[in-house]
Scaffold this motif. Structure first.
Motif, PDB file in Angstrom:
ATOM      1  N   ALA A 129       8.427   6.231  10.434  1.00 13.54           N
ATOM      2  CA  ALA A 129       8.669   7.265   9.414  1.00 13.54           C
ATOM      3  C   ALA A 129      10.031   7.034   8.758  1.00 13.54           C
ATOM      4  O   ALA A 129      10.168   7.187   7.539  1.00 13.54           O
ATOM      5  N   SER A 130      11.039   6.658   9.537  1.00  9.36           N
ATOM      6  CA  SER A 130      12.380   6.432   8.969  1.00  9.36           C
ATOM      7  C   SER A 130      12.341   5.302   7.949  1.00  9.36           C
ATOM      8  O   SER A 130      13.048   5.306   6.946  1.00  9.36           O
ATOM      9  N   GLU A 131      11.493   4.322   8.209  1.00 10.54           N
ATOM     10  CA  GLU A 131      11.382   3.163   7.325  1.00 10.54           C
ATOM     11  C   GLU A 131      10.528   3.461   6.086  1.00 10.54           C
ATOM     12  O   GLU A 131      10.826   3.007   4.988  1.00 10.54           O
ATOM     13  N   LYS A 132       9.457   4.263   6.271  1.00 11.74           N
ATOM     14  CA  LYS A 132       8.444   4.358   5.210  1.00 11.74           C
ATOM     15  C   LYS A 132       8.383   5.689   4.486  1.00 11.74           C
ATOM     16  O   LYS A 132       7.889   5.752   3.360  1.00 11.74           O
ATOM     17  N   LEU A 133       8.817   6.787   5.142  1.00  6.27           N
ATOM     18  CA  LEU A 133       8.577   8.124   4.574  1.00  6.27           C
ATOM     19  C   LEU A 133       9.768   8.638   3.776  1.00  6.27           C
ATOM     20  O   LEU A 133      10.889   8.694   4.282  1.00  6.27           O
ATOM     21  N   ARG A 158       0.863  -1.193   0.000  1.00  8.67           N
ATOM     22  CA  ARG A 158       0.000   0.000   0.000  1.00  8.67           C
ATOM     23  C   ARG A 158       0.895   1.237   0.000  1.00  8.67           C
ATOM     24  O   ARG A 158       1.706   1.431   0.899  1.00  8.67           O
ATOM     25  N   ARG A 159       0.717   2.062  -1.037  1.00  4.87           N
ATOM     26  CA  ARG A 159       1.599   3.245  -1.170  1.00  4.87           C
ATOM     27  C   ARG A 159       0.765   4.522  -1.154  1.00  4.87           C
ATOM     28  O   ARG A 159      -0.266   4.609  -1.828  1.00  4.87           O
ATOM     29  N   LEU A 160       1.219   5.518  -0.371  1.00  7.07           N
ATOM     30  CA  LEU A 160       0.548   6.822  -0.333  1.00  7.07           C
ATOM     31  C   LEU A 160       1.465   7.885  -0.928  1.00  7.07           C
ATOM     32  O   LEU A 160       2.620   8.030  -0.503  1.00  7.07           O
ATOM     33  N   TYR A 161       0.939   8.615  -1.908  1.00  7.84           N
ATOM     34  CA  TYR A 161       1.633   9.795  -2.433  1.00  7.84           C
ATOM     35  C   TYR A 161       0.973  11.040  -1.859  1.00  7.84           C
ATOM     36  O   TYR A 161      -0.261  11.146  -1.851  1.00  7.84           O
ATOM     37  N   VAL A 170       5.353   5.761   2.032  1.00  8.12           N
ATOM     38  CA  VAL A 170       4.746   7.099   2.034  1.00  8.12           C
ATOM     39  C   VAL A 170       5.702   8.048   1.308  1.00  8.12           C
ATOM     40  O   VAL A 170       6.842   8.239   1.744  1.00  8.12           O
ATOM     41  N   ILE A 171       5.232   8.617   0.202  1.00  4.32           N
ATOM     42  CA  ILE A 171       6.094   9.481  -0.623  1.00  4.32           C
ATOM     43  C   ILE A 171       5.513  10.890  -0.650  1.00  4.32           C
ATOM     44  O   ILE A 171       4.390  11.101  -1.114  1.00  4.32           O
ATOM     45  N   LEU A 172       6.282  11.834  -0.112  1.00  5.89           N
ATOM     46  CA  LEU A 172       5.862  13.235  -0.095  1.00  5.89           C
ATOM     47  C   LEU A 172       6.638  13.979  -1.162  1.00  5.89           C
ATOM     48  O   LEU A 172       7.870  13.954  -1.160  1.00  5.89           O
ATOM     49  N   THR A 173       5.933  14.622  -2.094  1.00  4.41           N
ATOM     50  CA  THR A 173       6.645  15.460  -3.062  1.00  4.41           C
ATOM     51  C   THR A 173       6.310  16.923  -2.784  1.00  4.41           C
ATOM     52  O   THR A 173       5.176  17.261  -2.454  1.00  4.41           O
ATOM     53  N   ILE A 213       2.331  13.381   8.279  1.00  9.06           N
ATOM     54  CA  ILE A 213       3.565  12.585   8.414  1.00  9.06           C
ATOM     55  C   ILE A 213       3.955  12.377   9.883  1.00  9.06           C
ATOM     56  O   ILE A 213       4.902  11.648  10.170  1.00  9.06           O
ATOM     57  N   ARG A 214       3.232  13.030  10.802  1.00  9.80           N
ATOM     58  CA  ARG A 214       3.478  12.811  12.231  1.00  9.80           C
ATOM     59  C   ARG A 214       2.328  12.028  12.862  1.00  9.80           C
ATOM     60  O   ARG A 214       2.205  11.999  14.089  1.00  9.80           O
ATOM     61  N   ASP A 215       1.482  11.410  12.023  1.00  7.69           N
ATOM     62  CA  ASP A 215       0.292  10.716  12.515  1.00  7.69           C
ATOM     63  C   ASP A 215       0.482   9.205  12.394  1.00  7.69           C
ATOM     64  O   ASP A 215       0.775   8.706  11.299  1.00  7.69           O
ATOM     65  N   GLU A 216       0.285   8.509  13.488  1.00  3.38           N
ATOM     66  CA  GLU A 216       0.471   7.047  13.488  1.00  3.38           C
ATOM     67  C   GLU A 216      -0.414   6.351  12.458  1.00  3.38           C
ATOM     68  O   GLU A 216      -0.010   5.349  11.855  1.00  3.38           O
ATOM     69  N   ASP A 217      -1.639   6.888  12.259  1.00  2.00           N
ATOM     70  CA  ASP A 217      -2.587   6.240  11.339  1.00  2.00           C
ATOM     71  C   ASP A 217      -2.028   6.170   9.910  1.00  2.00           C
ATOM     72  O   ASP A 217      -2.346   5.254   9.157  1.00  2.00           O
ATOM     73  N   THR A 218      -1.226   7.174   9.522  1.00  2.07           N
ATOM     74  CA  THR A 218      -0.643   7.187   8.176  1.00  2.07           C
ATOM     75  C   THR A 218       0.230   5.947   7.981  1.00  2.07           C
ATOM     76  O   THR A 218       0.180   5.275   6.940  1.00  2.07           O
ATOM     77  N   TYR A 219       1.012   5.632   8.996  1.00  5.97           N
ATOM     78  CA  TYR A 219       1.952   4.507   8.867  1.00  5.97           C
ATOM     79  C   TYR A 219       1.258   3.164   9.115  1.00  5.97           C
ATOM     80  O   TYR A 219       1.723   2.139   8.641  1.00  5.97           O
ATOM     81  N   ASP A 220       0.121   3.191   9.839  1.00  7.72           N
ATOM     82  CA  ASP A 220      -0.669   1.957   9.993  1.00  7.72           C
ATOM     83  C   ASP A 220      -1.321   1.595   8.662  1.00  7.72           C
ATOM     84  O   ASP A 220      -1.458   0.424   8.319  1.00  7.72           O
ATOM     85  N   ALA A 221      -1.732   2.637   7.909  1.00  8.75           N
ATOM     86  CA  ALA A 221      -2.500   2.389   6.673  1.00  8.75           C
ATOM     87  C   ALA A 221      -1.618   2.132   5.454  1.00  8.75           C
ATOM     88  O   ALA A 221      -2.078   1.560   4.472  1.00  8.75           O
ATOM     89  N   PHE A 222      -0.346   2.559   5.504  1.00  9.77           N
ATOM     90  CA  PHE A 222       0.499   2.461   4.300  1.00  9.77           C
ATOM     91  C   PHE A 222       1.890   1.883   4.598  1.00  9.77           C
ATOM     92  O   PHE A 222       2.445   2.106   5.677  1.00  9.77           O
ATOM     93  N   ASP A 223       2.432   1.181   3.598  1.00 10.29           N
ATOM     94  CA  ASP A 223       3.766   0.589   3.718  1.00 10.29           C
ATOM     95  C   ASP A 223       4.839   1.528   3.202  1.00 10.29           C
ATOM     96  O   ASP A 223       6.015   1.397   3.549  1.00 10.29           O
TER      97      ASP A 223
END
Ligand code: A2P
Length: 266
Positions: free
Chosen positions: A180-184, A118-121, A148-151, A136-146
């Motif tokens: 975040a270190s792993e996914k963002l 699951r990828r979030l842009y 996370v790419i911020l442009t 990017i500071r919300d736990e739910d973001t990392y629970d929902a996605f493997d």
């Protein structure tokens, strides 16, 4: 316009460039919001009537203070004044945060889709990065996605610093830092100056360079979800691009594969 609910003290101001600054204000104890939402912020005008504009909340939902990121427009009714605020001054704030740029408006993947990853842009230009600073500071973001790419795309390299600083803060955050270190990942681009990455996000998606640079497959409605925040023109062009890639739009009532919000200006 309804009278603003709160008059709140400014606790911090940083000017990043002549046109972009961040400020923090005290948070009323009872004020709640969802990551990605915005609230009306303002100052009293010369006639005593409040001048209020929408500002996405940058701080995480659990922070003791509220953070905002603003452009300065010398002819803007609010920001021509707001640029001068200092610690100890007060700003006005409405009672409620609102908006559709939240995880709850995104369509959840089926178990088969989720199994593919699951990828979030999060695609932003200018001050459009603001709501993502909370997400990017919300736990739910990392629970929902493997993944996370911020442009973040801006005219000049110096305009990219706020996003770089906040992503570093997310990577070092006591609550979400490990995930975040792993996914963002942050993909910063300048369009009017040389930089490691250059060009409009629309061009980078169309050419496929974004995906090549990141080492990920092209956009796929089964695995990918997209959140967009920027100028009206940027939204219009990216909405057309999302439709062309087969992603469905989310609204207040319908969960979608992409959702958007107009960035504040003025
Ligand atoms: P450009 O320099 O090519 O106009 P602004 O400061 O005007 O709000 O723009 C912020 C960033 O958004 C700039 O890098 C700008 O690129 C880019 N941008 C402006 N319009 C669009 C659009 N329609 N689609 C994608 N990016 C855009």
């Amino acid at each position: 316009m309804a009278k603003p609910a709160y008059t709140l003290t400014v606790t911090h101001v940083t000017h990043y460039t002549p046109t972009y600054f961040r400020f923090r204000i005290e948070r009323p104890e009872e004020f709640q919001f969802k990551a990605g939402q915005f609230v009306m912020i303002g100052l009293p005008g010369d006639d005593g009537q409040p001048i209020m504009r929408a500002y996405s909340i940058c701080s995480p939902i659990w922070d003791d203070e509220l953070e905002f990121y603003s452009i300065i427009m010398q002819d803007g009714a609010l920001t021509s004044r707001l640029q001068h605020i200092q610690v100890g001054d007060t700003v006005l704030m409405a009672e409620k945060a609102v908006g559709t740029l939240t995880l709850e408006h995104i369509r959840e993947p089926s178990p088969e889709e989720a199994a593919q990853g699951r990828r979030l842009y999060m695609l932003s230009t200018g001050t459009g990065i603001a709501p993502f600073m909370s997400l990017i500071r919300d736990e739910d973001t990392y629970d929902a996605f493997d993944d996370v790419i911020l442009t973040h795309t801006c005219r000049q390299v110096q305009d990219l610093q706020y996003g770089i600083d906040r992503v570093k803060a997310a990577h070092e955050c006591p609550l979400v830092g490990e995930e975040a270190s792993e996914k963002l990942r942050l993909y910063s681009c300048a369009t009017r100056e040389d930089a490691p990455y250059t060009g409009r996000i629309t061009t980078l998606i169309e050419s496929g360079k974004l995906f090549t640079d990141l080492g990920v497959p092209p956009l796929n409605p089964a695995t990918d979800r997209v959140m967009i925040c920027g100028s009206l023109e940027m939204l219009r062009d990216l909405q057309a691009l999302m439709a062309a890639k087969g992603l469905s739009a989310g609204t207040k009532r319908v969960h979608g594969e992409y959702v958007w919000e107009k960035a504040f200006a003025g």
